[in-house]
Design an enzyme around this catalytic site. Structure first.
Site: not given
Ligand code: FAD
Length: 342
Positions: A165, A234, A330
């Site tokens: 992570r 998580s 996380e």
């Molecule tokens: C139900 C559920 C299940 C999940 N299961 C998992 C799992 O199994 N494994 C796992 O690893 N994660 C999991 N997650 C967490 C999440 O899905 C991941 O962290 C995912 O990669 C976040 O993507 P996002 O586009 O929503 O990021 P956001 O929430 O929009 O952003 C997260 C962070 O990344 C930064 N960011 C976003 N886009 C960019 C970019 N293009 N460039 C630079 N920085 C950026 C943001 O500024 C922020 O700090 C889960 C979440 C939920 C709600």
């Protein structure tokens, strides 16, 4: 086309906790040029900026006093070499849709990572992982926009310093790099990865589609759907502890699960620690520890950020008192300036 801007925007529908917080402005960008403009134009230069994909790994503790940039840069390109398919993906693509499309297109490999919410661009930021596989296993390169030098830069997977992570985007390049594209490399000699949990029952003759279906089924049965119950997956990382501490804990809790995590290190499921501390279902206002999966904190209806952070603090304190382990979030917990704060 100039990017569309909304002032005093409600962010509730742009993050999966669904908590109503506001940002001074919100801009949707669908190209690197629009992104560059958001950082360089006089109107926005002085404001703090936060790039958001699906908002599925975020908790806002306050209204955001700056510009939220919704990354919607699209694009899927495929090339081939003798042993690999090479995917060049726009950062605003939906991760799960890309996984489903890659399988349908005869390019298996990503099936263990099905149904992870969010965008391709956020995937390398925390090196998403599930079911014994992580993005780092497939990443060839990451292209980012450097907000300081105003240049597009390509990093090899090695230069991304992926860890559990973790990546350079959460460390040395934090706040400076906006991921605009990700390059993935999928082997043409597919092998199933069945080492984790219920997947082992599928057997070695299984197919990528069967793994995809099983991952989706298990995830849907265990994890709350954010559209029905606000959450960010998580909430805490699984702690990695020394073998010495683990042996000590095992004496009092012989049933404690564990996974090897490198020399002298053991990974313990945070969900088990929270559950075993009797916190499943524990509530602060409308924020609660999920009754099915203790690692997930949920917004039962109208939880405030303060209720979620109070609940998270209570979980951290209880686990620390009981096991001597400090849980780390996380989820990205952000203050009004977009800085980590809780
Ligand atoms: C139900 C559920 C299940 C999940 N299961 C998992 C799992 O199994 N494994 C796992 O690893 N994660 C999991 N997650 C967490 C999440 O899905 C991941 O962290 C995912 O990669 C976040 O993507 P996002 O586009 O929503 O990021 P956001 O929430 O929009 O952003 C997260 C962070 O990344 C930064 N960011 C976003 N886009 C960019 C970019 N293009 N460039 C630079 N920085 C950026 C943001 O500024 C922020 O700090 C889960 C979440 C939920 C709600």
């Amino acid at each position: 086309m100039p990017a569309s801007v909304i002032f005093d925007a409600d962010l509730a529908e742009h993050h999966t906790f669904g908590i109503s917080v506001r940002s001074r402005a919100l801009m949707v960008v669908d190209s690197v040029a629009a992104l560059a403009n958001a950082y360089q134009a006089e109107a926005w230069r002085a404001l703090p900026k936060l790039v958001v994909g699906g908002g599925s790994n975020l908790l806002f503790t306050e209204d955001f006093d700056g510009l939220v940039i919704l990354n919607r840069i699209a694009g899927r390109e495929v090339s081939e070499s003798a042993d690999h398919f090479h995917l060049h993906l726009g950062a605003g693509e939906n991760w799960h849709e890309v996984v489903a499309w890659s399988l349908e297109s005869g390019m298996p490999g990503l099936e263990n990572l099905a149904l992870i919410p969010g965008t391709v661009g956020a995937a390398p930021v925390q090196n998403i992982g599930a079911y014994g596989v992580e993005l780092a296993d497939f990443c060839e390169y990451v292209d980012y926009w450097d907000c300081e030098s105003a240049e597009r830069v390509r990093l090899s997977a090695e230069q991304c310093h992926f860890g559990y992570r973790e990546s350079v985007f959460k460390a040395g390049l934090k706040g400076r790099a906006v991921v605009v594209a990700v390059g993935l490399k999928l082997s043409k000699h597919w092998q199933p990865k069945l080492g984790y949990g219920p997947l082992s029952a599928l057997g070695v003759d299984t197919t990528p589609q069967a793994i995809f279906d099983e991952v989706c089924r298990v995830r849907a049965s265990k994890l709350p759907d954010p559209s029905a119950l606000g959450n960010a997956g998580s909430f805490f990382k699984n702690p990695v502890i020394s073998e010495t501490l683990f042996s000590h804990l095992q004496q009092g809790h012989p049933q404690i699960p564990s996974y090897p995590a490198g020399e002298g290190q053991i990974k313990v499921p945070a969900g088990w620690l929270i559950d075993n501390a009797g916190l499943k279902g524990y509530q602060v206002g409308d924020a609660a520890v999920h009754t099915e999966q203790a690692l997930v904190l949920v917004n039962r209806d109208k939880a405030s950020s303060a209720e979620v952070t109070a609940l998270a603090r209570h979980v951290v304190a209880t686990v620390s008192e009981r096991y001597g382990i400090e849980l780390e979030p996380e989820v990205r917990i952000l203050d009004a300036q977009g800085k980590a704060g809780w």
